[in-house]
Motif scaffolding. Structure first.
Motif, PDB file in Angstrom:
ATOM      1  N   GLU A  23     -22.452  76.183-132.806  1.00 19.24           N
ATOM      2  CA  GLU A  23     -22.946  75.138-133.706  1.00 19.24           C
ATOM      3  C   GLU A  23     -24.016  74.285-133.042  1.00 19.24           C
ATOM      4  O   GLU A  23     -24.933  73.812-133.711  1.00 19.24           O
ATOM      5  CB  GLU A  23     -21.794  74.236-134.174  1.00 19.24           C
ATOM      6  CG  GLU A  23     -22.269  73.139-135.111  1.00 19.24           C
ATOM      7  CD  GLU A  23     -21.176  72.274-135.672  1.00 19.24           C
ATOM      8  OE1 GLU A  23     -21.480  71.472-136.575  1.00 19.24           O
ATOM      9  OE2 GLU A  23     -20.019  72.384-135.225  1.00 19.24           O
ATOM     10  N   ASP A  46     -17.452  76.625-131.521  1.00 19.87           N
ATOM     11  CA  ASP A  46     -17.657  75.239-131.959  1.00 19.87           C
ATOM     12  C   ASP A  46     -17.164  74.355-130.817  1.00 19.87           C
ATOM     13  O   ASP A  46     -15.957  74.258-130.584  1.00 19.87           O
ATOM     14  CB  ASP A  46     -16.894  74.939-133.237  1.00 19.87           C
ATOM     15  CG  ASP A  46     -17.343  73.620-133.871  1.00 19.87           C
ATOM     16  OD1 ASP A  46     -17.967  72.804-133.154  1.00 19.87           O
ATOM     17  OD2 ASP A  46     -17.084  73.402-135.061  1.00 19.87           O
ATOM     18  N   ASP A  95     -14.800  70.786-132.850  1.00 15.36           N
ATOM     19  CA  ASP A  95     -14.613  70.893-134.292  1.00 15.36           C
ATOM     20  C   ASP A  95     -13.838  69.663-134.745  1.00 15.36           C
ATOM     21  O   ASP A  95     -12.719  69.432-134.295  1.00 15.36           O
ATOM     22  CB  ASP A  95     -13.836  72.164-134.624  1.00 15.36           C
ATOM     23  CG  ASP A  95     -13.724  72.378-136.123  1.00 15.36           C
ATOM     24  OD1 ASP A  95     -14.689  72.070-136.834  1.00 15.36           O
ATOM     25  OD2 ASP A  95     -12.668  72.865-136.570  1.00 15.36           O
ATOM     26  N   SER A 100     -13.030  75.395-130.621  1.00 17.73           N
ATOM     27  CA  SER A 100     -12.823  76.671-131.296  1.00 17.73           C
ATOM     28  C   SER A 100     -13.659  77.739-130.611  1.00 17.73           C
ATOM     29  O   SER A 100     -14.889  77.721-130.688  1.00 17.73           O
ATOM     30  CB  SER A 100     -13.215  76.548-132.777  1.00 17.73           C
ATOM     31  OG  SER A 100     -13.101  77.789-133.439  1.00 17.73           O
ATOM     32  N   SER A 126     -10.201  68.964-138.409  1.00 15.88           N
ATOM     33  CA  SER A 126     -10.731  70.184-137.801  1.00 15.88           C
ATOM     34  C   SER A 126     -10.354  71.381-138.664  1.00 15.88           C
ATOM     35  O   SER A 126      -9.168  71.662-138.874  1.00 15.88           O
ATOM     36  CB  SER A 126     -10.174  70.362-136.391  1.00 15.88           C
ATOM     37  OG  SER A 126     -10.344  71.687-135.934  1.00 15.88           O
ATOM     38  N   TRP A 167     -18.555  79.458-136.915  1.00 13.68           N
ATOM     39  CA  TRP A 167     -17.977  78.816-135.722  1.00 13.68           C
ATOM     40  C   TRP A 167     -16.769  77.950-136.062  1.00 13.68           C
ATOM     41  O   TRP A 167     -15.946  77.689-135.197  1.00 13.68           O
ATOM     42  CB  TRP A 167     -19.034  77.996-134.983  1.00 13.68           C
ATOM     43  CG  TRP A 167     -19.887  77.126-135.854  1.00 13.68           C
ATOM     44  CD1 TRP A 167     -19.531  75.968-136.481  1.00 13.68           C
ATOM     45  CD2 TRP A 167     -21.273  77.353-136.184  1.00 13.68           C
ATOM     46  NE1 TRP A 167     -20.588  75.452-137.185  1.00 13.68           N
ATOM     47  CE2 TRP A 167     -21.677  76.287-137.020  1.00 13.68           C
ATOM     48  CE3 TRP A 167     -22.194  78.339-135.841  1.00 13.68           C
ATOM     49  CZ2 TRP A 167     -22.973  76.178-137.526  1.00 13.68           C
ATOM     50  CZ3 TRP A 167     -23.475  78.238-136.351  1.00 13.68           C
ATOM     51  CH2 TRP A 167     -23.863  77.173-137.181  1.00 13.68           C
ATOM     52  N   ASP A 168     -16.643  77.507-137.319  1.00 15.05           N
ATOM     53  CA  ASP A 168     -15.480  76.716-137.712  1.00 15.05           C
ATOM     54  C   ASP A 168     -14.247  77.579-137.943  1.00 15.05           C
ATOM     55  O   ASP A 168     -13.123  77.093-137.796  1.00 15.05           O
ATOM     56  CB  ASP A 168     -15.776  75.936-138.996  1.00 15.05           C
ATOM     57  CG  ASP A 168     -16.758  74.803-138.795  1.00 15.05           C
ATOM     58  OD1 ASP A 168     -16.740  74.190-137.706  1.00 15.05           O
ATOM     59  OD2 ASP A 168     -17.543  74.518-139.723  1.00 15.05           O
TER      60      ASP A 168
END
Length: 265
Positions: free
Chosen positions: A67, A85, A88, A103, A179, A204-205
């Motif tokens: 991210e 991430d 997050d 993450s 998150s 990425w989440d």
């Protein structure tokens, strides 16, 4: 290889947590990224810099998607790719809340093969590899089976807009955690029944949490029910539904075939 990759991710997640905790509740510098992308802080960038340096040194032939890094098209040609991430739940982090995570995931082709979601302020570490169980602090986890009526769903308010449902919102109870990666893990461990996003979700989440949820026994798909795929040129999924198989099927059947809209979240 997935086991070696998981060890790498776990060690890096602990170090990332130590870096983040040095900034947490210390009023770190932060600014808005603009375009609806939300805030970023000096802590996000410090964690990202550490992870990128450590991972590129350890796996120089792996691609990199984060991210907080400029996208590199070369990742599309790599057999394996990190999807990261650094923090997050940055808003929660800046507010001094505990519900932020790191993450960390690795793909082989378009599938996640190793994953870690680490919450340093809570002392929680979720892990999984593609051929192994999902673990929380080293202990196996599993989702809770529940019918759609009365199910507790982790989701933002937009997901409960009746426009997204064929016959209005079912008898669901909405909860929220900051998150998105952690939301997937909370479903994986049975603390909540499902996670839903009717908005597009950045890879990425959800990369790490999706593998953890799947290895725990959940189904994790786009709103349409299509499988999640990763390290794509446009790193977005068309929404997200994560739940144990029975509830997942009921939710997919109840959702309208309306394309996801708005900014990811």
């Amino acid at each position: 290889m997935p086991a070696r990759d998981l060890t790498l991710l776990e060690n890096a997640a602990r170090e990332a947590g130590e870096i983040a905790m040095r900034y947490w509740r210390q009023d770190p510098q932060a600014w808005d990224k603009g375009g609806g992308a939300g805030p970023v802080s000096e802590a996000d960038l410090a964690v990202n810099a550490y992870l990128e340096t450590a991972f590129r040194a350890a796996r120089p032939d792996y691609g990199w998607l984060s991210e907080e890094s400029a996208d590199e098209p070369s990742r599309l040609d790599a057999a394996h790719c990190f999807i990261i991430d650094p923090i997050d739940g940055t808003r929660a982090f800046l507010d001094g809340q505990e519900g932020f995570s790191h993450s960390l995931a690795i793909t082989t082709g378009d599938r996640i093969t190793a994953a870690v979601v680490h919450l340093p302020a809570r002392g929680l570490t979720y892990t999984a590899v593609a051929d192994g169980p999902a673990l929380l602090n080293g202990q196996p986890i599993a989702p809770a089976d529940h019918p759609i009526d009365g199910a507790t769903v982790l989701a933002g308010k937009p997901s409960f807009d009746p426009a997204f449902w064929k016959n209005g919102v079912p008898g669901l109870r909405r909860e929220f955690r900051p998150s998105l990666a952690w939301r997937l893990c909370l479903v994986a461990e049975g603390a909540f029944n499902a996670t839903l996003s009717t908005r597009a979700a950045w890879e990425w989440d959800i990369a790490a949490g999706s593998l953890i949820a799947e290895r725990a026994g959940c189904r994790a798909t786009e709103l349409s029910g299509r499988p999640l795929r990763f390290n794509r040129a446009r790193p977005l999924s068309d929404g997200l539904v994560v739940a144990a198989p029975r509830l997942h099927g009921q939710m997919i059947a109840a959702l309208s075939p309306i394309p996801s809209t708005g900014f990811p979240g």
